[in-house]
Design a protein around this motif. Structure first.
Motif, PDB file in Angstrom:
ATOM      1  N   LEU A   1     -29.634  -8.152  12.757  1.00 16.69           N
ATOM      2  CA  LEU A   1     -29.292  -7.111  11.783  1.00 16.69           C
ATOM      3  C   LEU A   1     -30.547  -6.419  11.277  1.00 16.69           C
ATOM      4  CD1 LEU A   1     -26.575  -8.252   9.200  1.00 16.69           C
ATOM      5  CD2 LEU A   1     -26.310  -6.836  11.235  1.00 16.69           C
ATOM      6  N   LYS A   2     -31.565  -7.221  10.983  1.00 19.09           N
ATOM      7  CA  LYS A   2     -32.818  -6.652  10.480  1.00 19.09           C
ATOM      8  C   LYS A   2     -33.403  -5.691  11.500  1.00 19.09           C
ATOM      9  CE  LYS A   2     -37.438  -7.547   8.982  1.00 19.09           C
ATOM     10  NZ  LYS A   2     -38.317  -8.324   8.133  1.00 19.09           N
ATOM     11  N   GLN A   3     -33.340  -6.104  12.755  1.00 17.47           N
ATOM     12  CA  GLN A   3     -33.847  -5.261  13.836  1.00 17.47           C
ATOM     13  C   GLN A   3     -33.103  -3.919  13.872  1.00 17.47           C
ATOM     14  OE1 GLN A   3     -36.386  -5.847  15.625  1.00 17.47           O
ATOM     15  NE2 GLN A   3     -36.242  -4.689  17.513  1.00 17.47           N
ATOM     16  N   LEU A   4     -31.821  -3.961  13.514  1.00 14.14           N
ATOM     17  CA  LEU A   4     -31.001  -2.741  13.498  1.00 14.14           C
ATOM     18  C   LEU A   4     -31.210  -1.935  12.222  1.00 14.14           C
ATOM     19  CD1 LEU A   4     -27.648  -4.290  14.802  1.00 14.14           C
ATOM     20  CD2 LEU A   4     -28.930  -2.479  15.962  1.00 14.14           C
ATOM     21  N   GLY A   5     -31.928  -2.515  11.263  1.00  7.66           N
ATOM     22  CA  GLY A   5     -32.106  -1.848   9.972  1.00  7.66           C
ATOM     23  C   GLY A   5     -30.844  -1.893   9.130  1.00  7.66           C
ATOM     24  N   ILE A   6     -30.000  -2.911   9.377  1.00  7.68           N
ATOM     25  CA  ILE A   6     -28.746  -3.033   8.642  1.00  7.68           C
ATOM     26  C   ILE A   6     -28.830  -4.259   7.737  1.00  7.68           C
ATOM     27  CG2 ILE A   6     -26.274  -3.526   8.856  1.00  7.68           C
ATOM     28  CD1 ILE A   6     -26.423  -2.026  11.581  1.00  7.68           C
ATOM     29  N   SER A   7     -28.326  -4.093   6.527  1.00  9.50           N
ATOM     30  CA  SER A   7     -28.359  -5.195   5.584  1.00  9.50           C
ATOM     31  C   SER A   7     -26.934  -5.717   5.385  1.00  9.50           C
ATOM     32  CB  SER A   7     -28.930  -4.662   4.270  1.00  9.50           C
ATOM     33  OG  SER A   7     -28.821  -5.624   3.283  1.00  9.50           O
ATOM     34  N   PRO A   8     -26.768  -7.057   5.255  1.00  8.52           N
ATOM     35  CA  PRO A   8     -25.419  -7.544   4.937  1.00  8.52           C
ATOM     36  C   PRO A   8     -24.991  -7.074   3.549  1.00  8.52           C
ATOM     37  CG  PRO A   8     -26.996  -9.377   5.004  1.00  8.52           C
ATOM     38  CD  PRO A   8     -27.751  -8.132   5.357  1.00  8.52           C
ATOM     39  N   THR A   9     -23.702  -7.163   3.292  1.00  9.22           N
ATOM     40  CA  THR A   9     -23.145  -6.701   2.016  1.00  9.22           C
ATOM     41  C   THR A   9     -22.632  -7.901   1.244  1.00  9.22           C
ATOM     42  OG1 THR A   9     -22.378  -4.735   3.205  1.00  9.22           O
ATOM     43  CG2 THR A   9     -21.433  -5.105   1.025  1.00  9.22           C
ATOM     44  N   ASP A  10     -22.955  -7.961  -0.051  1.00  4.46           N
ATOM     45  CA  ASP A  10     -22.368  -9.021  -0.879  1.00  4.46           C
ATOM     46  C   ASP A  10     -20.888  -8.722  -1.077  1.00  4.46           C
ATOM     47  OD1 ASP A  10     -24.261 -10.982  -1.562  1.00  4.46           O
ATOM     48  OD2 ASP A  10     -25.237  -9.635  -3.002  1.00  4.46           O
ATOM     49  N   PRO A  11     -20.046  -9.758  -1.121  1.00  5.40           N
ATOM     50  CA  PRO A  11     -18.631  -9.500  -1.426  1.00  5.40           C
ATOM     51  C   PRO A  11     -18.500  -9.023  -2.873  1.00  5.40           C
ATOM     52  CG  PRO A  11     -19.053 -11.863  -1.279  1.00  5.40           C
ATOM     53  CD  PRO A  11     -20.327 -11.180  -0.901  1.00  5.40           C
ATOM     54  N   PRO A  12     -17.454  -8.259  -3.188  1.00  8.34           N
ATOM     55  CA  PRO A  12     -17.330  -7.724  -4.551  1.00  8.34           C
ATOM     56  C   PRO A  12     -17.168  -8.819  -5.614  1.00  8.34           C
ATOM     57  CG  PRO A  12     -15.384  -7.193  -3.213  1.00  8.34           C
ATOM     58  CD  PRO A  12     -16.409  -7.758  -2.296  1.00  8.34           C
ATOM     59  N   ASP A  13     -16.678  -9.992  -5.198  1.00  7.92           N
ATOM     60  CA  ASP A  13     -16.465 -11.076  -6.153  1.00  7.92           C
ATOM     61  C   ASP A  13     -17.098 -12.335  -5.565  1.00  7.92           C
ATOM     62  OD1 ASP A  13     -15.477 -13.268  -7.535  1.00  7.92           O
ATOM     63  OD2 ASP A  13     -13.372 -12.649  -7.432  1.00  7.92           O
ATOM     64  N   GLN A  14     -17.944 -12.990  -6.338  1.00  8.57           N
ATOM     65  CA  GLN A  14     -18.694 -14.129  -5.780  1.00  8.57           C
ATOM     66  C   GLN A  14     -17.833 -15.376  -5.588  1.00  8.57           C
ATOM     67  OE1 GLN A  14     -21.899 -15.234  -8.373  1.00  8.57           O
ATOM     68  NE2 GLN A  14     -20.536 -15.925  -9.981  1.00  8.57           N
ATOM     69  N   ASN A  15     -16.555 -15.310  -6.030  1.00  4.62           N
ATOM     70  CA  ASN A  15     -15.654 -16.442  -5.791  1.00  4.62           C
ATOM     71  C   ASN A  15     -14.892 -16.321  -4.475  1.00  4.62           C
ATOM     72  OD1 ASN A  15     -16.123 -17.781  -8.360  1.00  4.62           O
ATOM     73  ND2 ASN A  15     -15.122 -15.972  -9.226  1.00  4.62           N
ATOM     74  N   MET A  16     -15.237 -15.316  -3.674  1.00  3.06           N
ATOM     75  CA  MET A  16     -14.485 -15.085  -2.435  1.00  3.06           C
ATOM     76  C   MET A  16     -14.900 -16.021  -1.301  1.00  3.06           C
ATOM     77  SD  MET A  16     -14.177 -10.963  -2.343  1.00  3.06           S
ATOM     78  CE  MET A  16     -12.777 -10.152  -3.130  1.00  3.06           C
ATOM     79  N   PHE A  17     -16.183 -16.366  -1.244  1.00  4.09           N
ATOM     80  CA  PHE A  17     -16.679 -17.261  -0.186  1.00  4.09           C
ATOM     81  C   PHE A  17     -17.356 -18.452  -0.848  1.00  4.09           C
ATOM     82  CE2 PHE A  17     -16.275 -13.074   1.625  1.00  4.09           C
ATOM     83  CZ  PHE A  17     -15.769 -13.293   2.896  1.00  4.09           C
ATOM     84  N   ILE A  18     -16.804 -19.634  -0.610  1.00  9.63           N
ATOM     85  CA  ILE A  18     -17.297 -20.821  -1.313  1.00  9.63           C
ATOM     86  C   ILE A  18     -17.705 -21.892  -0.300  1.00  9.63           C
ATOM     87  CG2 ILE A  18     -16.826 -22.483  -3.147  1.00  9.63           C
ATOM     88  CD1 ILE A  18     -14.480 -20.748  -4.033  1.00  9.63           C
ATOM     89  N   VAL A  19     -18.976 -22.311  -0.383  1.00  9.80           N
ATOM     90  CA  VAL A  19     -19.460 -23.318   0.567  1.00  9.80           C
ATOM     91  C   VAL A  19     -19.463 -24.722  -0.043  1.00  9.80           C
ATOM     92  CG1 VAL A  19     -21.912 -22.915   0.067  1.00  9.80           C
ATOM     93  CG2 VAL A  19     -21.256 -23.868   2.279  1.00  9.80           C
ATOM     94  N   THR A  20     -19.678 -24.801  -1.358  1.00 12.23           N
ATOM     95  CA  THR A  20     -19.674 -26.120  -2.002  1.00 12.23           C
ATOM     96  C   THR A  20     -18.625 -26.135  -3.115  1.00 12.23           C
ATOM     97  OG1 THR A  20     -21.498 -25.311  -3.350  1.00 12.23           O
ATOM     98  CG2 THR A  20     -22.059 -26.777  -1.519  1.00 12.23           C
ATOM     99  N   PRO A  21     -17.354 -26.183  -2.717  1.00  9.22           N
ATOM    100  CA  PRO A  21     -16.292 -26.123  -3.724  1.00  9.22           C
ATOM    101  C   PRO A  21     -16.164 -27.424  -4.493  1.00  9.22           C
ATOM    102  CG  PRO A  21     -15.369 -26.458  -1.543  1.00  9.22           C
ATOM    103  CD  PRO A  21     -16.845 -26.307  -1.350  1.00  9.22           C
ATOM    104  N   VAL A  22     -15.597 -27.321  -5.679  1.00  6.32           N
ATOM    105  CA  VAL A  22     -15.213 -28.518  -6.413  1.00  6.32           C
ATOM    106  C   VAL A  22     -13.718 -28.685  -6.154  1.00  6.32           C
ATOM    107  CG1 VAL A  22     -15.103 -29.615  -8.678  1.00  6.32           C
ATOM    108  CG2 VAL A  22     -16.971 -28.048  -8.146  1.00  6.32           C
ATOM    109  N   HIS A  23     -13.395 -29.729  -5.364  1.00 12.69           N
ATOM    110  CA  HIS A  23     -11.995 -29.972  -5.021  1.00 12.69           C
ATOM    111  C   HIS A  23     -11.331 -30.835  -6.091  1.00 12.69           C
ATOM    112  CE1 HIS A  23     -12.490 -28.185  -1.076  1.00 12.69           C
ATOM    113  NE2 HIS A  23     -13.501 -28.984  -0.796  1.00 12.69           N
ATOM    114  N   PRO A  24     -10.033 -30.666  -6.318  1.00 16.12           N
ATOM    115  CA  PRO A  24      -9.177 -29.660  -5.708  1.00 16.12           C
ATOM    116  C   PRO A  24      -9.353 -28.296  -6.382  1.00 16.12           C
ATOM    117  CG  PRO A  24      -7.897 -31.037  -7.212  1.00 16.12           C
ATOM    118  CD  PRO A  24      -9.308 -31.554  -7.247  1.00 16.12           C
ATOM    119  N   LEU A  25      -9.234 -27.241  -5.602  1.00 15.84           N
ATOM    120  CA  LEU A  25      -9.370 -25.896  -6.147  1.00 15.84           C
ATOM    121  C   LEU A  25      -8.202 -25.602  -7.091  1.00 15.84           C
ATOM    122  CD1 LEU A  25     -10.443 -23.718  -3.086  1.00 15.84           C
ATOM    123  CD2 LEU A  25     -11.880 -24.581  -4.928  1.00 15.84           C
TER     124      LEU A  25
END
Ligand SMILES: *[C@@H]1O[C@H](CO)[C@@H](O)[C@H](O)[C@H]1NC(C)=O
Length: 337
Positions: free
Chosen positions: A282-306
């Motif tokens: 992506l960097k080579q293409l000059g493209i930057s990733p986009t943050d999701p509009p809400d930071q609760n949309m993608f969760i890698v270390t969730p506290v279960h149960p949700l």
């Protein structure tokens, strides 16, 4: 007392000595290893060589064999051939892991039409390994005859080859899915809230091109400890951090990007960390990733149960078991905040 201190000292010196020898070994072994960086070429800068295949022919321990002439040996899915999904769910999965595939087929992979948009699921595997590889292959063929949702490329499927899996996935999408709008690459141990993802993608604020979102790591340090799972020696990448990239567990991509990524990838050393590698492309293409509009949309270390509230907002979340993933899918149907 004196004696004990002396013995302790000796043990300490011995341990330090072995550690030093090991570090030197790891670094020197790596450097003198088979892969030789092309002269005057930086990971992030373009190469003048047209022959990428020759350039990366002999990857060392921190590279993968890509690009190479991999072929799909199983590819009879109708997806993108006789259908034009709006969104494709691409699930890289271990060949033996039928249980996860079946669970996904029964849960988040089962809703084909959402808000009038067609959504289809594809599982991607490489060649099975181990003593029962042949049996696994027979089972894969049978499973595909039943579901027609498996694609298989002829590289050795392994954790260290995930970058190859990702790149052949992009090749497949470029070949078949140019009429589709988006895909998500999602791991098989995730819960995916497909309606929420479709909602995000239909939002007028969501870019339709050069779009890649997920849990973006804006400053991911390159790990120099040889004992770390993601160790990367300096001679492979000298920079202190990776360019920004969305975490590999789940990233969403507009379908103009696979072709662009493949076009620059021959200029970028194919490191074994697949998500960081996409960040480098992506960097080579000059493209930057986009943050999701809400930071609760993608969760890698969730506290279960949700909670019901989290489930109503989440797009992708890591789960610890198939029953948990299944439960989240059922609960998400009625989840409210
Ligand atoms: C990755 O795949 C290539 C091509 O099949 C194979 O030669 C190599 O041994 C594999 N590497 C690992 C670590 O499985």
């Amino acid at each position: 007392m004196d004696r004990r201190i002396r013995i302790l000292k000796r043990i300490l010196i011995g341990a330090l000595g072995s550690m030093t020898v090991f570090f030197i070994y790891v670094n020197v072994a790596g450097q003198s290893g088979r892969w030789q960086p092309p002269p005057h070429k930086n990971v992030f800068s373009p190469s003048s060589s047209p022959s990428a295949e020759a350039q990366w022919k002999d990857p060392g321990p921190y590279h993968v064999a890509y690009p190479r002439n991999y072929k799909f040996i199983m590819d009879d899915t109708p997806t993108c051939k006789s259908t034009t999904p709006f969104l494709i769910l691409m699930v890289p999965v271990a060949p033996h892991d039928r249980a996860s595939r079946d669970a996904i087929r029964k849960t988040w992979g089962s809703d084909k039409e959402i808000q009038g948009k067609l959504v289809e699921t594809i599982f991607i595997v490489g060649l099975p390994g181990g003593a029962d590889a042949e049996l696994q292959q027979v089972r894969l063929r049978k499973e595909n005859q039943e579901h027609h949702d498996l694609i298989q490329s002829n590289f050795q499927d392994s954790y260290r080859n995930l970058t190859i899996k990702t790149m052949v996935m992009l090749e497949w999408l470029v070949k078949h899915c140019t009429q589709s709008s988006f895909f998500i690459k999602i791991d098989s141990d995730m819960f995916l809230n497909v309606p929420n993802l479709v909602k995000l993608l239909l939002d007028p604020n969501t870019a339709q091109e050069n779009y890649m979102t997920g849990l973006v790591w804006w400053h991911s340090p390159i790990l120099r400890n040889p004992f770390n799972k993601f160790y990367m020696p300096r001679y492979v990448i000298a920079e202190p951090e990776y360019p920004p990239y969305p975490l590999g567990m789940a990233y969403v991509v507009s379908l103009d990007l696979p072709k662009k990524i493949l076009s620059v990838s021959p200029q970028i050393k194919p490191i074994y960390i697949e998500d960081a590698y996409l960040g480098m492309c992506l960097k080579q293409l000059g493209i930057s990733p986009t943050d999701p509009p809400d930071q609760n949309m993608f969760i890698v270390t969730p506290v279960h149960p949700l909670s019901s509230c989290s489930l109503s907002r989440v797009i992708a979340v890591m789960t610890t078991s198939i029953p948990q993933m299944t439960e989240y899918w059922w609960r998400s149907k009625h989840a409210q905040c």
